[in-house]
Design a protein around this motif. Structure first.
Motif, PDB file in Angstrom:
ATOM      1  N   ARG A   1      56.218  35.961  46.810  1.00  0.00           N
ATOM      2  CA  ARG A   1      54.630  36.417  46.639  1.00  0.00           C
ATOM      3  C   ARG A   1      53.960  36.022  47.206  1.00  0.00           C
ATOM      4  O   ARG A   1      53.779  34.624  47.038  1.00  0.00           O
ATOM      5  N   TRP A   2      52.662  35.902  48.300  1.00  0.00           N
ATOM      6  CA  TRP A   2      52.064  35.407  48.686  1.00  0.00           C
ATOM      7  C   TRP A   2      50.847  35.151  47.566  1.00  0.00           C
ATOM      8  O   TRP A   2      50.511  35.921  46.924  1.00  0.00           O
ATOM      9  N   ARG A   3      50.613  33.706  47.582  1.00  0.00           N
ATOM     10  CA  ARG A   3      49.461  33.490  46.253  1.00  0.00           C
ATOM     11  C   ARG A   3      48.026  33.501  47.000  1.00  0.00           C
ATOM     12  O   ARG A   3      47.403  32.410  46.440  1.00  0.00           O
ATOM     13  N   GLY A   4      47.804  33.955  48.086  1.00  0.00           N
ATOM     14  CA  GLY A   4      46.691  33.552  48.976  1.00  0.00           C
ATOM     15  C   GLY A   4      44.864  34.435  48.112  1.00  0.00           C
ATOM     16  O   GLY A   4      45.102  34.898  47.959  1.00  0.00           O
ATOM     17  N   GLU A   5      44.224  34.100  48.740  1.00  0.00           N
ATOM     18  CA  GLU A   5      43.123  34.658  48.653  1.00  0.00           C
ATOM     19  C   GLU A   5      42.884  35.755  48.758  1.00  0.00           C
ATOM     20  O   GLU A   5      43.515  36.298  49.944  1.00  0.00           O
ATOM     21  N   VAL A   6      42.016  36.728  47.958  1.00  0.00           N
ATOM     22  CA  VAL A   6      42.525  38.303  48.283  1.00  0.00           C
ATOM     23  C   VAL A   6      40.709  38.539  48.447  1.00  0.00           C
ATOM     24  O   VAL A   6      40.201  38.063  47.567  1.00  0.00           O
ATOM     25  N   PRO A   7      40.267  39.042  49.417  1.00  0.00           N
ATOM     26  CA  PRO A   7      39.061  39.616  49.761  1.00  0.00           C
ATOM     27  C   PRO A   7      38.335  40.815  49.132  1.00  0.00           C
ATOM     28  O   PRO A   7      39.452  41.541  49.045  1.00  0.00           O
ATOM     29  N   VAL A   8      37.489  40.459  48.526  1.00  0.00           N
ATOM     30  CA  VAL A   8      36.153  41.349  47.971  1.00  0.00           C
ATOM     31  C   VAL A   8      35.581  41.860  48.641  1.00  0.00           C
ATOM     32  O   VAL A   8      34.375  41.086  49.695  1.00  0.00           O
ATOM     33  N   GLU A   9      34.731  43.225  48.355  1.00  0.00           N
ATOM     34  CA  GLU A   9      33.423  43.298  49.001  1.00  0.00           C
ATOM     35  C   GLU A   9      32.612  43.071  47.909  1.00  0.00           C
ATOM     36  O   GLU A   9      31.631  42.582  49.173  1.00  0.00           O
ATOM     37  N   ARG A  10      32.458  42.584  47.195  1.00  0.00           N
ATOM     38  CA  ARG A  10      31.143  41.814  46.394  1.00  0.00           C
ATOM     39  C   ARG A  10      32.265  40.906  44.992  1.00  0.00           C
ATOM     40  O   ARG A  10      32.801  41.305  45.003  1.00  0.00           O
ATOM     41  N   VAL A  11      31.032  39.946  45.306  1.00  0.00           N
ATOM     42  CA  VAL A  11      31.518  39.026  44.556  1.00  0.00           C
ATOM     43  C   VAL A  11      31.233  39.564  42.704  1.00  0.00           C
ATOM     44  O   VAL A  11      29.982  40.166  42.939  1.00  0.00           O
ATOM     45  N   PRO A  12      32.195  39.287  41.704  1.00  0.00           N
ATOM     46  CA  PRO A  12      32.090  39.611  40.637  1.00  0.00           C
ATOM     47  C   PRO A  12      30.996  38.709  40.028  1.00  0.00           C
ATOM     48  O   PRO A  12      30.880  37.772  40.099  1.00  0.00           O
ATOM     49  N   GLU A  13      30.230  40.215  38.908  1.00  0.00           N
ATOM     50  CA  GLU A  13      29.039  39.003  38.312  1.00  0.00           C
ATOM     51  C   GLU A  13      29.556  38.746  36.949  1.00  0.00           C
ATOM     52  O   GLU A  13      31.100  37.949  36.574  1.00  0.00           O
ATOM     53  N   ALA A  14      28.981  37.245  37.356  1.00  0.00           N
ATOM     54  CA  ALA A  14      29.081  36.221  36.167  1.00  0.00           C
ATOM     55  C   ALA A  14      29.715  37.094  34.883  1.00  0.00           C
ATOM     56  O   ALA A  14      28.617  38.097  34.508  1.00  0.00           O
ATOM     57  N   ALA A  15      30.273  36.479  34.096  1.00  0.00           N
ATOM     58  CA  ALA A  15      29.955  37.914  31.950  1.00  0.00           C
ATOM     59  C   ALA A  15      28.571  36.816  31.625  1.00  0.00           C
ATOM     60  O   ALA A  15      28.120  36.272  32.043  1.00  0.00           O
ATOM     61  N   ALA A  16      28.144  38.052  30.903  1.00  0.00           N
ATOM     62  CA  ALA A  16      27.297  38.342  30.680  1.00  0.00           C
ATOM     63  C   ALA A  16      27.288  37.306  29.063  1.00  0.00           C
ATOM     64  O   ALA A  16      28.137  37.389  28.309  1.00  0.00           O
ATOM     65  N   PRO A  17      25.687  36.314  28.482  1.00  0.00           N
ATOM     66  CA  PRO A  17      26.504  35.740  27.746  1.00  0.00           C
ATOM     67  C   PRO A  17      26.061  36.803  26.041  1.00  0.00           C
ATOM     68  O   PRO A  17      25.806  37.076  26.519  1.00  0.00           O
ATOM     69  N   GLY A  18      26.703  36.005  24.997  1.00  0.00           N
ATOM     70  CA  GLY A  18      26.887  37.336  23.957  1.00  0.00           C
ATOM     71  C   GLY A  18      28.180  36.918  23.544  1.00  0.00           C
ATOM     72  O   GLY A  18      29.410  36.218  23.980  1.00  0.00           O
ATOM     73  N   ASP A  19      28.275  37.242  22.019  1.00  0.00           N
ATOM     74  CA  ASP A  19      29.766  37.274  21.051  1.00  0.00           C
ATOM     75  C   ASP A  19      30.719  38.736  21.883  1.00  0.00           C
ATOM     76  O   ASP A  19      31.481  37.889  21.766  1.00  0.00           O
ATOM     77  N   PHE A  20      29.903  39.395  22.082  1.00  0.00           N
ATOM     78  CA  PHE A  20      30.576  40.931  22.884  1.00  0.00           C
ATOM     79  C   PHE A  20      31.781  39.892  23.737  1.00  0.00           C
ATOM     80  O   PHE A  20      32.933  41.104  23.792  1.00  0.00           O
TER      81      PHE A  20
END
Length: 162
Positions: A70-89
């Motif tokens: 398997r190729w383990r390089g980077e995979v381009p995405v259209e949008r950068v994922p948002e950071a996780a929101a702080p909180g216990d959930f």
């Protein structure tokens, strides 16, 4: 071949779970299970006793073979994922993700031993039979895996609750 159909009916969900734990995604897990069962079917008449060690060995070997290619390089995405929101959930999800990221960072053999022993509940001698190696090798691989997991920064944060 009725026994093969029964085996597939009884074990396919467990095999998919094991394959997911090895591969880290459901699509690859499905492919691994299909490959393992196809290979097991061709040898079904020759398998004596419990077929689980044979099928699990095919599964882990197929995963290792695929992982090497398997190729383990980077995979381009259209949008950068948002950071996780702080909180216990999000804490549980973040901790599980960190643990699985650490487990995916183990070598194939180490990951296979951890998955088979801790998630499938196989004894160490059963793991050795599935992986086709000695009990000493399984113990060594498990020890090295646990050592790597203990010092992994994400796992340390998860354990201490910070």
């Amino acid at each position: 071949m009725d026994s093969f159909a029964e085996y597939v009916t009884q074990r396919s969900a467990r095999l998919r779970r094991t394959a997911y734990l090895l591969a880290g995604d459901w699509a690859t897990a499905e492919d691994l299970v299909q490959t393992a069962l196809a290979r097991a079917w061709t040898a079904w008449r020759r398998i004596e006793g419990d077929p689980d060690p044979y099928v699990y060995r095919i599964l882990t070997n197929a995963h290792a073979s695929w992982w090497r290619r398997r190729w383990r390089g980077e995979v381009p995405v259209e949008r950068v994922p948002e950071a996780a929101a702080p909180g216990d959930f999000t804490r549980d999800v973040t901790e599980k993700d960190a643990l699985w990221a650490a487990i995916r960072g183990l070598s194939d053999r180490q990951r296979a031993v951890v998955v088979l022993h801790y998630f499938e509940g196989l004894t160490l001698p059963q793991c050795a039979a599935v992986l086709g190696c000695s009990l000493g090798t399984v113990k060594t691989q498990l020890g090295r895996a646990l050592t790597r997991l203990r010092v992994h920064p994400a796992v340390r944060l998860t354990r201490t609750g910070r």
